[in-house]
Design a protein around this motif. Structure first.
Motif, mmCIF file in Angstrom:
data_model
loop_
_atom_site.group_PDB
_atom_site.id
_atom_site.type_symbol
_atom_site.label_atom_id
_atom_site.label_comp_id
_atom_site.label_asym_id
_atom_site.label_seq_id
_atom_site.Cartn_x
_atom_site.Cartn_y
_atom_site.Cartn_z
ATOM 1 N N LEU A 173 -44.772 -19.925 -30.992
ATOM 2 C CA LEU A 173 -45.785 -21.182 -30.757
ATOM 3 C C LEU A 173 -46.758 -21.035 -29.536
ATOM 4 N N ASN A 174 -47.779 -21.354 -29.455
ATOM 5 C CA ASN A 174 -48.463 -21.472 -28.112
ATOM 6 C C ASN A 174 -48.393 -23.100 -27.973
ATOM 7 N N VAL A 175 -48.103 -23.290 -26.613
ATOM 8 C CA VAL A 175 -47.954 -24.484 -26.254
ATOM 9 C C VAL A 175 -48.658 -25.127 -25.146
ATOM 10 N N ASP A 176 -49.755 -25.905 -25.110
ATOM 11 C CA ASP A 176 -50.291 -26.116 -23.874
ATOM 12 C C ASP A 176 -49.613 -27.519 -23.120
ATOM 13 N N PRO A 177 -49.254 -27.257 -21.835
ATOM 14 C CA PRO A 177 -48.420 -28.593 -21.243
ATOM 15 C C PRO A 177 -49.577 -29.473 -20.790
#
Length: 241
Positions: A173-177
Motif C-alpha cells: 500500500l501507499n499511504v498519504d498521512p
C-alpha cells in the motif's frame, strides 16, 4: 504474536506509530539513526549499504526467533528527509545524492529485504509505504522529496503486481498521512520564499489549525492497516480513516 517493522520511529509520526503499536500489543522492530527504543536498531538510511549489513541480519534474527508464532506482520516504511530544500539548479550534488539515498534507494532496499525475508510466511502481511501529497504534485523547492515519493509509490504498485502471483502475498500500500504538526512542518515554515515559494501557505496552515497531531494520524493509519477490504497496490489517505 503480531510483528511490526518500522523505519524512522524516533520522532514525529514514526514515534507516534511506535507508541501506538507497542500499546496495542505488537512486537516492534524499529530502525532509526538515534535508535531510542529497547527494540531499536541504529540505522542511517543515508548509507544504503546498511540495509544489507544491519537490516537484513536483524530481520533474519527476528524471523528465526518468531516465525512459528507470527500471526500478522506489518512493515511501515516511514523514514524520510526534506533537506536540501531549494531550486534544483542550486542544489549541491553531494546533498542530492544523500537525499536520494535516504529517501529512495534505502527505502526500496528496506521494502525489498522485508518482502524477501517474510515472503513464505503464511499470515496476513502488509507492506506500507508512507508517502506524501508531494508524490502527486510538484512543489518548487521539493524536487528531490517529491521525486523520491513518486518513485516509491510506483515501486509499491509494481510490488503489488508481483505479489499477486505469490502463494503468501504481501498487501502493498501507499499511504498519504496528510499534513501534520511535526518537526518537518516546522522546518518548512522556516524556509525563505526564494527556496520555497509556497512557504506562506504552510505558515497559514499552522496558524489556522490545519495540521493534525501525529498521534491522530498514527491512529488513523493503524485503523487503515487492519482493514480487511484493502486492495494491494491502492493509494490511501489517512484522513479518510
Amino acid at each position: 504474536m503480531r510483528l511490526a517493522i518500522l523505519t524512522g520511529g524516533s520522532r514525529g509520526l514514526g514515534l507516534a506509530l511506535h507508541e501506538q503499536l507497542t500499546q496495542a500489543g505488537w512486537r516492534v522492530l524499529e530502525f532509526s539513526r538515534t535508535a531510542p527504543h529497547r527494540d531499536s536498531v541504529r540505522l542511517d538510511l543515508a548509507d544504503p549499504t546498511q540495509i544489507a549489513s544491519l537490516v537484513r541480519p536483524a530481520l533474519a534474527r527476528v524471523a528465526a526467533e518468531l516465525t512459528e508464532t507470527i500471526e500478522a506482520l506489518v512493515a511501515i516504511s516511514n523514514a524520510g528527509v526534506l533537506d536540501p530544500i531549494g531550486p534544483a539548479s542550486r542544489k549541491d550534488p553531494a546533498a542530492v545524492l544523500a537525499n536520494l539515498q535516504a529517501n529512495f534507494t534505502s527505502a526500496i532496499l528496506f521494502q525489498s529485504v522485508v518482502v524477501a525475508q517474510f515472503q513464505n510466511l503464511a499470515c496476513r502481511k502488509v507492506l506500507a509505504n508512507l508517502s506524501s501529497g508531494a508524490a502527486l504534485k510538484g512543489y518548487a523547492g521539493w524536487s528531490l522529496y517529491g521525486a523520491a515519493k513518486a518513485g516509491l509509490e510506483h515501486h509499491i504498485r509494481a510490488v503489488a503486481v508481483e505479489q499477486a502471483s505469490e502463494a503468501h502475498p504481501f498487501i502493498a500500500l501507499n499511504v498519504d498521512p496528510g499534513v501534520m504538526d511535526t518537526a518537518m512542518q516546522a522546518l518548512i515554515r522556516e524556509q525563505a520564499p526564494a527556496d520555497f515559494p509556497d512557504v506562506a501557505r504552510f505558515i497559514r496552515r499552522q496558524a489556522d489549525g490545519e495540521l493534525r497531531p501525529p498521534g491522530d494520524v498514527a491512529a488513523a493509519i493503524l485503523r487503515l492497516l487492519e482493514r480487511t477490504d484493502l486492495v494491494s497496490g491502492q493509494r490511501c489517505v489517512a484522513a479518510d480513516f
